[in-house]
Design a protein around this motif. Structure first.
Motif, PDB file in Angstrom:
ATOM      1  N   GLN A 397      90.601 -84.706  41.613  1.00 57.33           N
ATOM      2  CA  GLN A 397      89.276 -84.225  40.981  1.00 57.33           C
ATOM      3  C   GLN A 397      88.488 -85.254  41.569  1.00 57.33           C
ATOM      4  O   GLN A 397      87.016 -84.840  41.657  1.00 57.33           O
ATOM      5  N   TRP A 398      88.599 -86.508  41.565  1.00 56.90           N
ATOM      6  CA  TRP A 398      87.873 -87.664  41.846  1.00 56.90           C
ATOM      7  C   TRP A 398      87.511 -87.593  43.314  1.00 56.90           C
ATOM      8  O   TRP A 398      86.229 -87.723  43.774  1.00 56.90           O
ATOM      9  N   LEU A 399      88.431 -87.175  44.180  1.00 55.07           N
ATOM     10  CA  LEU A 399      87.970 -87.189  45.508  1.00 55.07           C
ATOM     11  C   LEU A 399      87.318 -85.868  45.844  1.00 55.07           C
ATOM     12  O   LEU A 399      86.429 -85.832  46.697  1.00 55.07           O
ATOM     13  N   SER A 400      87.429 -84.987  45.079  1.00 54.54           N
ATOM     14  CA  SER A 400      86.569 -83.475  45.236  1.00 54.54           C
ATOM     15  C   SER A 400      84.909 -83.895  44.893  1.00 54.54           C
ATOM     16  O   SER A 400      84.016 -83.173  45.157  1.00 54.54           O
ATOM     17  N   ARG A 401      84.738 -84.918  44.322  1.00 55.25           N
ATOM     18  CA  ARG A 401      83.314 -85.217  43.923  1.00 55.25           C
ATOM     19  C   ARG A 401      82.505 -85.633  45.281  1.00 55.25           C
ATOM     20  O   ARG A 401      81.431 -85.445  45.432  1.00 55.25           O
ATOM     21  N   PHE A 402      83.293 -86.082  46.374  1.00 58.42           N
ATOM     22  CA  PHE A 402      82.962 -86.462  47.630  1.00 58.42           C
ATOM     23  C   PHE A 402      83.044 -85.368  48.875  1.00 58.42           C
ATOM     24  O   PHE A 402      82.192 -85.456  49.653  1.00 58.42           O
ATOM     25  N   SER A 403      83.979 -84.702  48.349  1.00 58.26           N
ATOM     26  CA  SER A 403      84.264 -83.477  49.299  1.00 58.26           C
ATOM     27  C   SER A 403      84.709 -82.162  48.629  1.00 58.26           C
ATOM     28  O   SER A 403      85.792 -82.482  47.988  1.00 58.26           O
ATOM     29  N   PRO A 404      84.265 -81.089  49.078  1.00 62.82           N
ATOM     30  CA  PRO A 404      85.126 -79.750  48.440  1.00 62.82           C
ATOM     31  C   PRO A 404      86.675 -79.549  48.450  1.00 62.82           C
ATOM     32  O   PRO A 404      87.356 -78.922  47.986  1.00 62.82           O
ATOM     33  N   ILE A 405      86.923 -80.345  49.697  1.00 59.91           N
ATOM     34  CA  ILE A 405      88.298 -80.325  50.024  1.00 59.91           C
ATOM     35  C   ILE A 405      89.043 -81.815  50.046  1.00 59.91           C
ATOM     36  O   ILE A 405      89.606 -82.498  50.990  1.00 59.91           O
TER      37      ILE A 405
END
Length: 430
Positions: A397-405
């Motif tokens: 979820q944290w990584l999804s803040r920077f990219s939708p994938i």
């Protein structure tokens, strides 16, 4: 010479009827245990309304319900280690039966127990106790099943047996999804709140008890009986022997379990949320894609298992993890850019690739000697799963803040970790 050829032929023959029965009952029981464990998730919102005070903010009620679900994960290592300890000392069969009883009875009790409206705060307390017992059960069941089946089948069939068995665990997730969908179509939301929610839990509990009865016809593993006869059972605490003499095997087992967790949690369980939340797929489309991907993953488990018996577990692990990385790099960037049909095909192939998780247990079987095998697998699997199982989705979820994938940027490094761990396994254990 003739006798030797006969022995080789016997070793390479297909499974006996007894082997098949053992494998089927173990897989069926594992599927039902996973069903019992995950069905709670599908009804978390309903349980939050029924087992907590009516005036409680819905957010806090749901958070409390998920917190009780998490308690099951926290008790996995304890259950796995304790049950494995006795399994290595007193036999696999007894603990194998105990684990399914400890899962089935709480599921049945949950389906029958009164709610907050009837017994007040005793309801959430009982709910917590039941999940704790289930956490102990699931922590013992999966390593017990891997150990039990692997010590029954011929050595040349360990890969196939573990692939089939792990595919059965995915079947439990699929069953949970299908029953939740069927309930939603058969009953209104009001009817589910008024009592229909009990049906999936009662079904799971009754089928679990049926499996417990059927498992009573299974026999103790030949490997354990041979160790008993030769007086080769470990005399110290199995976990003490494990951490003092098998650190490398434990480390490899934990890293491979981390990869396995990513395959199950990110690629399969969390995918509908990504598809509907970020890329405009309907809930029906997302569910259909997830269901078919689970079926492909189950098929992949069996295929990888068969290949592991022919080519070697280490080689197939490396090849399968590379395949998973390639499909990850193709699937996620395609989201939102190509047709739904192409994305569907790519997701099915990703699910097939992720079936390599099905032979992680076959690798662990080969790393730990029989005297501490149950403990070795249980410790590596449950400790790793308890740590990364709770951290995986928040990190994605944290990584999804920077990219939708953002999920891709979690899976690809995890594939690198998996390849390195499988490489060390290939060098040291094959």
């Amino acid at each position: 010479m003739k006798s030797r050829n006969a022995d080789v032929a016997a070793e390479q023959k297909l499974l006996t009827r007894e082997d098949v029965r053992t494998l089927m009952l173990s897989s069926f029981g594992g599927a039902l245990e996973f069903y019992d464990f995950v069905i709670y998730v599908f009804y978390a919102k309903v349980l939050s309304e029924l087992f907590f005070p009516a005036g409680l903010n819905p957010f806090w009620a749901l958070l409390n319900t998920y917190g009780i679900f998490a308690a099951g994960y926290l008790f996995r290592p304890l259950g796995g280690i304790v049950m494995a300890h006795f399994g290595d000392l007193f036999g696999r069969k007894r603990l194998f039966a105990l684990s399914i009883m400890m899962m089935a009875l709480p599921t049945l009790c949950l389906g029958l127990m009164p709610t907050f409206a009837t017994i007040g705060y005793a309801a959430p307390i009982l709910l917590l106790v039941l999940r704790m017992i289930q956490g102990v059960a699931i922590g013992g069941e999966i390593p017990a099943a891997w150990t039990f089946v692997s010590e029954h089948v011929p050595e040349k069939r360990i890969g196939m047996a573990n692939g089939f068995l792990t595919g059965g665990l995915s079947l439990g997730i699929l069953l949970g999804s299908l029953i939740a969908l069927g309930m939603a179509k058969l009953f209104s939301s009001e009817a589910i709140l008024n009592g229909a929610w009990r049906i999936p839990f009662i079904i799971g509990g009754l089928f679990g008890l049926l499996t417990l009865y059927l498992r009573s016809y299974l026999h103790e593993t030949p490997v354990f009986k041979a160790m008993q006869q030769r007086k080769e059972l470990v005399t110290e605490m199995p976990v003490k022997v494990l951490v003092s003499k098998h650190k490398t095997a434990v480390s490899i087992g934990m890293l491979l379990t981390w990869f396995l967790t990513g395959c199950i949690v990110v690629i399969l369980l969390a995918m509908p949320q990504l598809l509907t939340g970020s890329f405009g797929f309907s809930s029906t489309q997302a569910f259909e894609m997830q269901s078919m991907a689970i079926v492909m993953q189950m098929l992949g488990c069996v295929i990888y298992g068969l290949l592991a018996d022919r080519l070697g577990t280490g080689r197939v692990l490396i090849g399968g993890i590379v395949f998973t990385g390639v499909m990850t790099a193709l699937f996620y960037p395609a989201l939102g850019k190509y047709s739904d049909s192409l994305i569907f095909i790519l997701y099915l192939l990703l699910g097939l690739a992720a079936g390599v998780a099905g032979i992680v247990s076959a690798a662990m079987i080969r790393m730990f000697p029989p005297a501490i095998r149950f403990t070795g697998i249980s410790f590596s699997y449950n400790v790793a799963y308890a740590i990364v199982g709770g951290l995986t989705l928040p990190l994605v979820q944290w990584l999804s803040r920077f990219s939708p994938i953002g999920a891709m940027y979690y899976i690809l490094p995890l594939c690198v970790v998996g390849i390195l761990a499988a490489g060390v396994f290939q060098i040291r254990y094959r």
